[in-house]
Design an enzyme around this catalytic site. Structure first.
Site, PDB file in Angstrom:
ATOM      1  N   GLN A 259       0.838  -1.202   0.000  1.00 37.76           N
ATOM      2  CA  GLN A 259       0.000   0.000   0.000  1.00 37.76           C
ATOM      3  C   GLN A 259       0.871   1.250   0.000  1.00 37.76           C
ATOM      4  OE1 GLN A 259      -3.319  -0.053  -0.527  1.00 37.76           O
ATOM      5  NE2 GLN A 259      -2.707  -2.178  -0.778  1.00 37.76           N
ATOM      6  N   HIS A 262       2.038   2.998  -3.176  1.00 38.14           N
ATOM      7  CA  HIS A 262       1.090   3.670  -4.077  1.00 38.14           C
ATOM      8  C   HIS A 262       1.276   5.180  -4.070  1.00 38.14           C
ATOM      9  CE1 HIS A 262      -1.674   0.896  -5.935  1.00 38.14           C
ATOM     10  NE2 HIS A 262      -1.837   0.231  -4.815  1.00 38.14           N
ATOM     11  N   GLU A 327      -9.916   0.217   4.284  1.00 38.28           N
ATOM     12  CA  GLU A 327     -10.218  -0.168   2.901  1.00 38.28           C
ATOM     13  C   GLU A 327      -9.855  -1.646   2.693  1.00 38.28           C
ATOM     14  OE1 GLU A 327      -7.611   1.745   0.145  1.00 38.28           O
ATOM     15  OE2 GLU A 327      -8.804   1.216  -1.612  1.00 38.28           O
ATOM     16  N   HIS A 328      -8.609  -2.010   3.051  1.00 34.06           N
ATOM     17  CA  HIS A 328      -8.132  -3.391   2.952  1.00 34.06           C
ATOM     18  C   HIS A 328      -7.805  -3.900   4.349  1.00 34.06           C
ATOM     19  CE1 HIS A 328      -6.671  -1.383  -0.838  1.00 34.06           C
ATOM     20  NE2 HIS A 328      -7.268  -2.423  -1.371  1.00 34.06           N
ATOM     21  N   ASP A 361      -5.822  -7.037  -5.621  1.00 38.19           N
ATOM     22  CA  ASP A 361      -5.667  -5.943  -6.580  1.00 38.19           C
ATOM     23  C   ASP A 361      -5.776  -6.429  -8.020  1.00 38.19           C
ATOM     24  OD1 ASP A 361      -5.350  -3.867  -4.820  1.00 38.19           O
ATOM     25  OD2 ASP A 361      -3.167  -4.072  -4.700  1.00 38.19           O
ATOM     26  N   HIS A 420     -54.162  13.880  -2.980  1.00 37.68           N
ATOM     27  CA  HIS A 420     -53.721  12.515  -2.719  1.00 37.68           C
ATOM     28  C   HIS A 420     -54.902  11.662  -2.239  1.00 37.68           C
ATOM     29  CE1 HIS A 420     -49.717  14.278  -2.814  1.00 37.68           C
ATOM     30  NE2 HIS A 420     -49.151  13.097  -2.627  1.00 37.68           N
TER      31      HIS A 420
END
Lengths: 433, 433
Positions: A259, A262, A327-328, A361, A420
């Protein structure tokens, strides 16, 4: 070196809260520029796209050249090696098989009142996929975005990808071909998003836009939201690894670095119940940082946002994981399935030491577009549902209307919505009279 | 009088496009004010809520009075008539039964590579529901927002509702009680949204905020999006009725007026294959507009945005319906089910002449929170899915990693993400060596 935290420390709660709240993303305010670009594309269509592409991508195109033709794709993908082609095919097959199982069912039933109720799912007619150019032009992201759209049944899927100085990654084109993308345009930035949302002479408008991009692309997606649907605005990537001492420290170090490499704003956190193991992983990271190709990026991420947290036991680990909502999430423990039942707020969970996050991934099957920045508390990764919408269905019989209509009349009256109520009353009067 | 269009007219396409593009909503720019309110609530918590409530709702409260207690609710709902209580109960039961069927299934399987894959749904931990005060304080909206949250399994559901001058609609409190709401606060506007998103001393933060509101509420929801999840930002209501000549013009007129009476910006459109029937409906509307309680509002909506469109046949009607992508679609034709299979872009479909849209607003069972402003092209009404999120699961065995790991290594290399590849390589080396 990352931060070392221990839940036994008296200042743990303050340190952990600071870690959770760390502002990792520095989003430049490009909103005014993006508003101008969108207005320009709406007003001048292809002419604006041509001009902006010359300016930002240093590429002079005639409007007829905005589209990348099938022949262009054929020529570019001829360069791809058989190994890379086979790897993309394997990834595509596995992603397709996983997402095919996500297709939801329609439903219809008749209840005791005699009302027939249900819903029906249908695909978005046209979708647009933004693919970044340059370094972040990832073929895996093309597969992860395009395949769910096609599995959902999207008829028209258009890709836009900037080609700075005319350069394009042949693997991106091959991934688009494998995924069944229908149209590809050599346009990027906010102008691509504007073209997909509003249309130009060459690019027909779509109903939904997905895909990652820089600050300009993100700002453009926010602006066109409502006119079209968009996916989430992704932040920097994150991983949380929960590992006991019965793991190879180097494997865990590599998972953390996968990670960190990145982005300098990425975040890698290890939670362990063994302080010594945590130190061993940190040492393994330092060793790997000596040689990793992207060590400059990974090193900054690890130093600024990395953390090693020692906990008393795995229940404490699960509780912290739920506060992080990563996230992961990798669970490298003796019984990862049992632990996964306690870690309910996470985008994707990878179970056991033979499931490094990098598998997810590329080739695992589940989507790699996942909720960042603690948004796994309330949102999910990309799926076929993002390219479908649901229409609810109701049909009353005269008897059903007699059974439940009077309650609607009462509620309409209590909300002072006379028409209505009358729309029910007029029918009941006819049925009962 | 509304617009009359006919697909046989040479200028039809231009007129229809203009109708589709008509700007119905005039959203005031309140963003700067809202940003200030949110910052104030974040900085000062309850003190800010108390001050803003005094200012906007003319109500002086101590912080301890921000919460509406169970005893307050008991006292207020004692006023509700048995008829209204029974009607709310019937509506709640039907909404609960419909939404219970929406609960999605978890999945888990092992594929031919030996990888165990799947996903698991889990509820958002805490949700906040904004309920408007004053005239637009609808108990039916409380049921429609709160019941899906509780069916999804949301543990903590907090309602905020402004009580201008201390006034509150007892039916709103009863609806909250019936739906199982856990906490209710007498706060409104952007300050309520800020409190739900960021928390104060009295109001704990939530993960997701839903519910309708004015321009301030909508702007606040947009601002806190990302920190928490939000539902769609709803625009003015719309109905499209497709009806053949075998209908009672007065019933169709009332259905059109039941949207028009909501708001001067609402839109009611009739599509028919019989021009004479279209005229008869327009005449019936005029007659009803003489006496309707909300005739001023309904009349403006019908005059400014209403339309009667004559088509050659029902296939043409379906095609136009798909371009409109209406929030509500009534199919009053001989075979409504067959026609519904062609009208794929719609929030909710009401089949046959005994299913007035008002049934769906109250007691049908499906949700009445639906996509407006043509967003049914890409989005769906509120459902239990809005209060759930999905975590994907993957577990590799050594054999599975041997089977698919090498493809991940190839793709990682092609994307220049070395640590991704090494996290697989290190494991494969150990397994193979």
């Amino acid at each position: 070196m990352p931060q070392f935290l221990n839940t036994r420390d008296t200042d743990f709660e303050a340190s952990f809260t600071a870690l959770l709240g760390a502002k990792r993303e520095d989003s430049p305010d490009v909103d005014a520029i993006v508003a101008g670009i969108i207005a320009d594309v709406r007003a001048r269509g292809d002419a604006a796209l041509v001009e902006l592409t010359a300016k930002f991508d240093r590429l002079d195109l005639a409007p007829a050249q905005l589209r990348i033709t099938d022949a262009d794709v054929d020529a570019a993908i001829a360069e791809v090696s058989p190994e890379e082609r086979a790897a993309l095919d394997l990834a595509a097959d596995r992603i397709r098989a996983y997402h095919a199982r996500q297709m939801p069912q329609d439903a219809q039933w008749t209840d005791e009142a005699g009302a027939t109720l249900g819903w029906r799912w249908s695909a978005v007619s046209a979708a647009g996929l933004y693919v970044p150019g340059g370094l972040a032009s990832y073929p895996s992201s093309v597969l992860m975005n395009a395949i769910p759209a096609k599995v959902a049944g999207v008829e028209r899927l258009a890709v836009t990808v900037p080609t700075p100085d005319g350069q394009i990654n042949p693997l991106v084109l091959l991934a688009a071909r494998i995924a069944g993308v229908d149209e590809i345009y050599r346009v990027g930035g906010a102008q691509a998003v504007a073209a997909l949302a509003y249309g130009t002479e060459t690019i027909a408008p779509v109903d939904k836009i997905t895909g990652p991009g820089n600050a300009f692309v993100a700002a453009a997606k926010r602006r066109v939201f409502g006119k079209v649907g968009i996916d989430m605005i992704a932040g920097p990537s994150e991983i949380l690894v929960i590992a006991d001492k019965d793991n190879n420290p180097d494997w865990i170090a590599l998972d953390l670095m996968s990670q960190a490499e990145h982005d300098e704003s990425a975040q890698s956190i290890l939670i362990t119940d063994d302080e010594g193991f945590g130190r061993a992983v940190a040492e393994a990271v330092e060793k790997r940082l000596e040689t990793l190709e992207r060590r400059a990026i990974a090193g900054v991420s690890w130093r600024d946002f990395g953390a090693v947290i020692t906990v008393r036991d795995m229940d404490e680990a699960a509780a912290l994981s739920n506060r992080i909502a990563p996230e992961h999430l990798e669970l490298c423990v003796a019984d990862p399935v049992a632990l996964s039942e306690k870690t309910v707020h996470a985008g994707a969970i990878f179970l056991g030491q033979y499931t490094p996050e990098a598998i997810g991934d590329y080739v695992g099957g589940p989507n790699h577009v996942l909720p960042t920045a603690r948004s796994a508390r309330f949102s999910s990764g990309l799926s076929v549902l993002d390219f479908l919408k649901r229409t609810t269905l109701s049909q009353m019989t005269p008897d059903a209307l007699r059974a439940i209509g009077p309650a609607a009349e009462v509620l309409a009256q209590s909300e002072s919505l006379e028409a209505h109520g009358l729309s029910v009353t007029a029918r009941l009067d006819a049925l009962n009279g």
